[in-house]
Design a protein around this motif. Structure first.
Motif, PDB file in Angstrom:
ATOM      1  N   ARG A 139       0.850  -1.190   0.000  1.00 18.93           N
ATOM      2  CA  ARG A 139       0.000   0.000   0.000  1.00 18.93           C
ATOM      3  C   ARG A 139       0.893   1.250   0.000  1.00 18.93           C
ATOM      4  O   ARG A 139       1.891   1.307   0.720  1.00 18.93           O
ATOM      5  CB  ARG A 139      -0.893  -0.016   1.241  1.00 18.93           C
ATOM      6  N   PRO A 140       0.563   2.283  -0.793  1.00 12.85           N
ATOM      7  CA  PRO A 140       1.383   3.507  -0.800  1.00 12.85           C
ATOM      8  C   PRO A 140       1.548   4.058   0.612  1.00 12.85           C
ATOM      9  O   PRO A 140       0.587   4.147   1.375  1.00 12.85           O
ATOM     10  CB  PRO A 140       0.575   4.456  -1.682  1.00 12.85           C
ATOM     11  N   TRP A 141       2.775   4.453   0.952  1.00 10.40           N
ATOM     12  CA  TRP A 141       3.055   4.833   2.335  1.00 10.40           C
ATOM     13  C   TRP A 141       2.250   6.059   2.765  1.00 10.40           C
ATOM     14  O   TRP A 141       1.921   6.200   3.939  1.00 10.40           O
ATOM     15  CB  TRP A 141       4.549   5.068   2.549  1.00 10.40           C
ATOM     16  N   GLN A 142       1.937   6.948   1.814  1.00 14.48           N
ATOM     17  CA  GLN A 142       1.157   8.132   2.195  1.00 14.48           C
ATOM     18  C   GLN A 142      -0.221   7.731   2.717  1.00 14.48           C
ATOM     19  O   GLN A 142      -0.652   8.190   3.788  1.00 14.48           O
ATOM     20  CB  GLN A 142       1.009   9.080   0.999  1.00 14.48           C
ATOM     21  N   ARG A 143      -0.931   6.890   1.982  1.00 18.38           N
ATOM     22  CA  ARG A 143      -2.259   6.448   2.395  1.00 18.38           C
ATOM     23  C   ARG A 143      -2.176   5.556   3.628  1.00 18.38           C
ATOM     24  O   ARG A 143      -3.013   5.622   4.522  1.00 18.38           O
ATOM     25  CB  ARG A 143      -2.942   5.706   1.239  1.00 18.38           C
ATOM     26  N   TRP A 144      -1.161   4.716   3.664  1.00 24.09           N
ATOM     27  CA  TRP A 144      -0.985   3.804   4.798  1.00 24.09           C
ATOM     28  C   TRP A 144      -0.744   4.583   6.086  1.00 24.09           C
ATOM     29  O   TRP A 144      -1.307   4.261   7.133  1.00 24.09           O
ATOM     30  CB  TRP A 144       0.171   2.858   4.508  1.00 24.09           C
ATOM     31  N   SER A 145       0.083   5.605   6.032  1.00 23.29           N
ATOM     32  CA  SER A 145       0.382   6.362   7.243  1.00 23.29           C
ATOM     33  C   SER A 145      -0.836   7.138   7.731  1.00 23.29           C
ATOM     34  O   SER A 145      -1.039   7.284   8.949  1.00 23.29           O
ATOM     35  CB  SER A 145       1.571   7.315   7.013  1.00 23.29           C
ATOM     36  N   ASN A 170       6.998  -1.520   9.372  1.00 23.53           N
ATOM     37  CA  ASN A 170       7.126  -0.319   8.536  1.00 23.53           C
ATOM     38  C   ASN A 170       7.540   0.929   9.314  1.00 23.53           C
ATOM     39  O   ASN A 170       6.880   1.970   9.209  1.00 23.53           O
ATOM     40  CB  ASN A 170       5.800  -0.063   7.820  1.00 23.53           C
ATOM     41  N   PRO A 171       8.618   0.872  10.089  1.00 24.12           N
ATOM     42  CA  PRO A 171       9.032   2.091  10.795  1.00 24.12           C
ATOM     43  C   PRO A 171       9.396   3.232   9.850  1.00 24.12           C
ATOM     44  O   PRO A 171       9.159   4.401  10.163  1.00 24.12           O
ATOM     45  CB  PRO A 171      10.235   1.640  11.625  1.00 24.12           C
ATOM     46  N   LEU A 172       9.945   2.907   8.667  1.00 20.96           N
ATOM     47  CA  LEU A 172      10.317   3.969   7.732  1.00 20.96           C
ATOM     48  C   LEU A 172       9.078   4.681   7.210  1.00 20.96           C
ATOM     49  O   LEU A 172       9.058   5.920   7.102  1.00 20.96           O
ATOM     50  CB  LEU A 172      11.129   3.392   6.575  1.00 20.96           C
ATOM     51  N   ALA A 173       8.017   3.928   6.901  1.00 21.66           N
ATOM     52  CA  ALA A 173       6.785   4.561   6.428  1.00 21.66           C
ATOM     53  C   ALA A 173       6.169   5.432   7.508  1.00 21.66           C
ATOM     54  O   ALA A 173       5.636   6.515   7.218  1.00 21.66           O
ATOM     55  CB  ALA A 173       5.793   3.491   5.966  1.00 21.66           C
ATOM     56  N   LEU A 174       6.234   4.993   8.760  1.00 20.70           N
ATOM     57  CA  LEU A 174       5.728   5.815   9.860  1.00 20.70           C
ATOM     58  C   LEU A 174       6.536   7.101   9.988  1.00 20.70           C
ATOM     59  O   LEU A 174       5.968   8.182  10.217  1.00 20.70           O
ATOM     60  CB  LEU A 174       5.778   5.029  11.169  1.00 20.70           C
ATOM     61  N   ALA A 175       7.851   6.996   9.857  1.00 19.19           N
ATOM     62  CA  ALA A 175       8.695   8.185   9.937  1.00 19.19           C
ATOM     63  C   ALA A 175       8.404   9.141   8.776  1.00 19.19           C
ATOM     64  O   ALA A 175       8.340  10.363   8.953  1.00 19.19           O
ATOM     65  CB  ALA A 175      10.168   7.784   9.941  1.00 19.19           C
ATOM     66  N   ARG A 176       8.228   8.586   7.582  1.00 13.68           N
ATOM     67  CA  ARG A 176       7.894   9.430   6.431  1.00 13.68           C
ATOM     68  C   ARG A 176       6.548  10.122   6.638  1.00 13.68           C
ATOM     69  O   ARG A 176       6.393  11.309   6.338  1.00 13.68           O
ATOM     70  CB  ARG A 176       7.849   8.570   5.171  1.00 13.68           C
TER      71      ARG A 176
END
Length: 266
Positions: A139-145, A170-176
């Motif tokens: 899932r795209p990280w923007q929508r996921w976050s 997904n720590p990187l996606a959370l950080a982004r």
């Protein structure tokens, strides 16, 4: 929760802000951590009080989750009553097949039941919602976050399952997502994502972003309302930090502010 008219919605929001301050006091050691029932009894609008319990969801048990203390049976009864008055949707498939709000509410109910079982000794039977591909790494990280920000109340000790597993992967996606929210000055969303980063830190997972300075920045610059202040207070407790700026929130019940809308709804 079913939609309410404008006047009722305003009353619910005011009660939710007041309840968030009560939970903040409990986290700060002010008053009794098992005072949910006393708070509800003291509210002039009983229905608004029960709506506030539904709005905060698992966070009404944040003091117990973070300290390992038992929940008062009277508090558990209030939580059960709130679910009776404001029942969750019967069918809550994962988005996009169904309304995201229904799916999020189903997961929050699941988390509340988990905490009741751990801290009150009993809980209602709540089925685990379907996951589908909503929380997958594809899932795209923007929508996921954004989705994870809406699920932030699940980031408490003792609440495990697919949502927490997705955060750990997904720590990187959370950080982004946190950085994106900060750049957009969407501080409520940033605070909710910082909670997940703090939960990962609490579990010993390495992070690409230091959550404590971010939490301090939000508290200093966001003009936070009580619910965002609660998110920050939970994050600081998970990080083993003391009270920070803005943990108490404004006294006048000013709602949480943030020009961005991503994840800003509950």
């Amino acid at each position: 929760m079913a939609p309410a008219d404008g006047a009722a919605q305003a009353g619910y929001a005011e009660a939710a802000a007041d309840l968030a301050r009560r939970v903040l006091d409990a986290l700060g050691g002010v008053g009794d951590t098992a005072s949910l029932a006393a708070w509800a009894d003291g509210c002039a609008d009983a229905k608004a009080a029960l709506a506030a319990v539904r709005v905060l969801g698992p966070d009404v048990l944040a003091p117990q989750a973070l300290t390992g203390t038992a929940a008062d049976p009277r508090d558990a009864a209030v939580i059960a009553q709130s679910a009776d008055v404001f029942p969750a949707p019967v069918f809550a498939p994962p988005p996009p097949e169904g309304p995201a709000e229904d799916w999020i509410m189903a997961w929050r109910d699941r988390a509340t039941a988990t905490l009741l079982a751990r801290h009150a000794g009993s809980a209602p039977q709540v089925p685990e919602p379907a996951v589908g591909d909503v929380l997958t790494d594809a899932r795209p990280w923007q929508r996921w976050s954004v989705l994870m920000a809406q699920l932030a109340p699940l980031g408490l000790p003792g609440v495990d399952g697919p949502v927490a597993d997705a955060a750990r992967r997904n720590p990187l996606a959370l950080a982004r997502g946190t950085t994106r929210a900060m750049l957009r000055r969407d501080y409520p969303t940033a605070a909710r994502l910082v909670r997940w980063l703090a939960a990962l830190h609490h579990d010993g997972i390495g992070l690409p972003l230091e959550p404590l300075p971010v939490a301090d920045h939000i508290a200093l610059h966001a003009g936070t309302g009580p619910r965002t202040a609660l998110d920050l207070a939970v994050a600081r407790r998970l990080l083993g930090a003391g009270p920070g700026p803005g943990d108490r929130g404004p006294e006048d019940g000013t709602p949480d502010q943030g020009p961005g809308t991503a994840g800003g709804r509950t």
